[in-house]
Design a protein around this motif. Sequence first.
Motif, PDB file in Angstrom:
ATOM      1  N   GLN A  28       0.628 -22.952  -5.402  1.00 29.96           N
ATOM      2  CA  GLN A  28       0.132 -21.673  -4.881  1.00 29.96           C
ATOM      3  C   GLN A  28       1.182 -21.013  -3.994  1.00 29.96           C
ATOM      4  OE1 GLN A  28      -3.516 -22.029  -2.653  1.00 29.96           O
ATOM      5  NE2 GLN A  28      -3.720 -19.822  -2.351  1.00 29.96           N
ATOM      6  N   ILE A  29       1.844 -21.821  -3.181  1.00 30.37           N
ATOM      7  CA  ILE A  29       2.907 -21.310  -2.318  1.00 30.37           C
ATOM      8  C   ILE A  29       4.048 -20.745  -3.154  1.00 30.37           C
ATOM      9  CG2 ILE A  29       4.725 -22.017  -0.714  1.00 30.37           C
ATOM     10  CD1 ILE A  29       2.679 -23.940   0.546  1.00 30.37           C
ATOM     11  N   ASP A  53       3.930 -19.518  -6.219  1.00 30.15           N
ATOM     12  CA  ASP A  53       3.511 -18.265  -6.851  1.00 30.15           C
ATOM     13  C   ASP A  53       3.496 -17.101  -5.849  1.00 30.15           C
ATOM     14  OD1 ASP A  53       3.216 -19.545  -9.261  1.00 30.15           O
ATOM     15  OD2 ASP A  53       1.058 -19.864  -9.039  1.00 30.15           O
ATOM     16  N   THR A  54       3.050 -17.399  -4.620  1.00 28.19           N
ATOM     17  CA  THR A  54       2.964 -16.347  -3.610  1.00 28.19           C
ATOM     18  C   THR A  54       4.351 -15.919  -3.138  1.00 28.19           C
ATOM     19  OG1 THR A  54       0.839 -17.245  -2.860  1.00 28.19           O
ATOM     20  CG2 THR A  54       1.969 -15.716  -1.387  1.00 28.19           C
ATOM     21  N   THR A  90       6.393 -13.372  -5.156  1.00 29.20           N
ATOM     22  CA  THR A  90       6.091 -11.947  -5.037  1.00 29.20           C
ATOM     23  C   THR A  90       7.012 -11.246  -4.041  1.00 29.20           C
ATOM     24  OG1 THR A  90       4.429 -12.243  -3.274  1.00 29.20           O
ATOM     25  CG2 THR A  90       3.664 -12.409  -5.565  1.00 29.20           C
ATOM     26  N   GLU A 122      11.348 -19.132  -3.563  1.00 30.19           N
ATOM     27  CA  GLU A 122      10.501 -20.138  -4.225  1.00 30.19           C
ATOM     28  C   GLU A 122      11.307 -21.354  -4.665  1.00 30.19           C
ATOM     29  OE1 GLU A 122      11.738 -17.048  -7.288  1.00 30.19           O
ATOM     30  OE2 GLU A 122      10.992 -17.071  -5.212  1.00 30.19           O
ATOM     31  N   LEU A 136       3.585 -13.383   5.167  1.00 34.74           N
ATOM     32  CA  LEU A 136       2.748 -14.188   4.273  1.00 34.74           C
ATOM     33  C   LEU A 136       1.864 -15.131   5.070  1.00 34.74           C
ATOM     34  CD1 LEU A 136       5.021 -15.243   1.269  1.00 34.74           C
ATOM     35  CD2 LEU A 136       3.386 -13.367   1.405  1.00 34.74           C
ATOM     36  N   TRP A 177      -2.211 -14.974   4.959  1.00 38.06           N
ATOM     37  CA  TRP A 177      -2.613 -15.951   3.937  1.00 38.06           C
ATOM     38  C   TRP A 177      -4.129 -16.050   3.814  1.00 38.06           C
ATOM     39  CZ3 TRP A 177       0.754 -18.738   0.787  1.00 38.06           C
ATOM     40  CH2 TRP A 177       0.152 -19.702  -0.027  1.00 38.06           C
ATOM     41  N   LYS A 227      -6.259 -13.778   4.812  1.00 33.65           N
ATOM     42  CA  LYS A 227      -6.841 -12.429   4.824  1.00 33.65           C
ATOM     43  C   LYS A 227      -7.618 -12.165   6.123  1.00 33.65           C
ATOM     44  CE  LYS A 227      -7.096 -12.016  -0.209  1.00 33.65           C
ATOM     45  NZ  LYS A 227      -6.310 -13.259  -0.440  1.00 33.65           N
ATOM     46  N   ILE A 282       1.261  -5.949   0.638  1.00 35.43           N
ATOM     47  CA  ILE A 282       0.289  -6.945   1.094  1.00 35.43           C
ATOM     48  C   ILE A 282      -0.950  -6.266   1.678  1.00 35.43           C
ATOM     49  CG2 ILE A 282      -0.128  -8.727   2.837  1.00 35.43           C
ATOM     50  CD1 ILE A 282       2.723  -9.706   2.390  1.00 35.43           C
ATOM     51  N   GLU A 325      -2.901  -4.547  -1.322  1.00 35.25           N
ATOM     52  CA  GLU A 325      -3.542  -5.489  -2.245  1.00 35.25           C
ATOM     53  C   GLU A 325      -4.731  -6.191  -1.615  1.00 35.25           C
ATOM     54  OE1 GLU A 325      -0.548  -8.150  -3.620  1.00 35.25           O
ATOM     55  OE2 GLU A 325       0.355  -6.685  -5.010  1.00 35.25           O
ATOM     56  N   ASN A 326      -4.626  -6.480  -0.324  1.00 32.30           N
ATOM     57  CA  ASN A 326      -5.692  -7.218   0.355  1.00 32.30           C
ATOM     58  C   ASN A 326      -6.637  -6.320   1.153  1.00 32.30           C
ATOM     59  OD1 ASN A 326      -4.900 -10.189  -0.112  1.00 32.30           O
ATOM     60  ND2 ASN A 326      -2.990  -9.270   0.600  1.00 32.30           N
TER      61      ASN A 326
END
Length: 270
Positions: free
Chosen positions: A126-127, A129-130, A133, A139, A160, A164, A166, A194, A197-198
Motif C-alpha cells: 500500500q505504501i 502504491d501511494t 503517486t 517507491e 502523505l 494517510w 484522512k 491530495i 481527491e480526499n
Amino acid sequence: MLEIKDIYKTFNPGTINQVKSLQGITLSIEEGEFVTVIGTNGSGKSTLLNAIAGGFTVDQGSIWIDGNDVTHWQEYKRAKFIGRVFQNPFSGTAPNLSIAENLSLAAYRGLPRGFGRVLNKDLRNQIIDTIKTLGMGLEDRLDNIIGSLSGGQRQALTLLMATWLKPKLLLLDEHTAALDPKSADQVIRITERIVSENRLTTFMVTHSMQQAVDLGNRLVMLHRGRVVHDFSGSEKNRLRPEDLMARFEEVRRADRLDQSVADLLKRRYV
C-alpha cells in the motif's frame, strides 16, 4: 467543520513584551472548504493555526472541530482530528527511520498496535502504491533513512503522512516557504491533488500571494490579530496577486492614519 468563535490571545500580558496576537477572530469553515490565510508579519497567521492545533489555550472564545468543543483540549487530544504539515521540511517525521517505517507510523497513528508486525506485506504494498503517486521515484527507496532526503522529497512524504488517515482538518503552516521554487511548485501540485481527491477540509497559511489566489475556494486576510478581508466564490476567483498587494497597502495606510490621529490627540490633550 471548524468553528472559531471570538478568540483572543495575548502573550506576556502586563509586561513590556506584551503582544496582542489574536483580537476577536471569528471564522466558520465548512466541510470540504480549502481556505488560504495571508497577512502581514505579526498579523496572527501562525498564531491562529497554533490555536486551532492546541499549541496553547486561548484567553477567550471557543474552538470547535467536527462538532466538538476542543477549546480546552490539549494538543495530543486534538490530533485525532488534525493532520498537520509544518514549515520546516524536517519536522513531522522521524529522521532516523526509513521511509517505510515513517509511513507505517502514520498508518497506525492513534490505533492499538499490539505485538504483531507493524510493517507487514500488505501495508508495504500500500505504501509503494501511494508513494508512486508522488512521481519522485521514492517507491524504490523505501528503506532509505528519511533524513537523507531533500527538503522537497521529505515535505511530500510528510503530506502523505499527515493525510494517510484522512483527517477531519488539514493544517498547512507555510509548508513550502523553506523550499526552492521548483520543489515548492511540486509540493503545491501534490497538495492540490491530495486535498481534491480526499475532499479534505484545509486551512493553509501562506506568505505567497500567488498561492493564496491560485489555491482553495476561500481566502482570509489577517492584520493585527483580526480578520480584515474574507473572499470566497467569484470574488475570490477574480483576485490577482496585485489585488492582494493593493489591499495590504490599504491596511498599512489605515494604520498610519490611525497612528497619526492618535499622536495628534495625544499632543492636544496631554
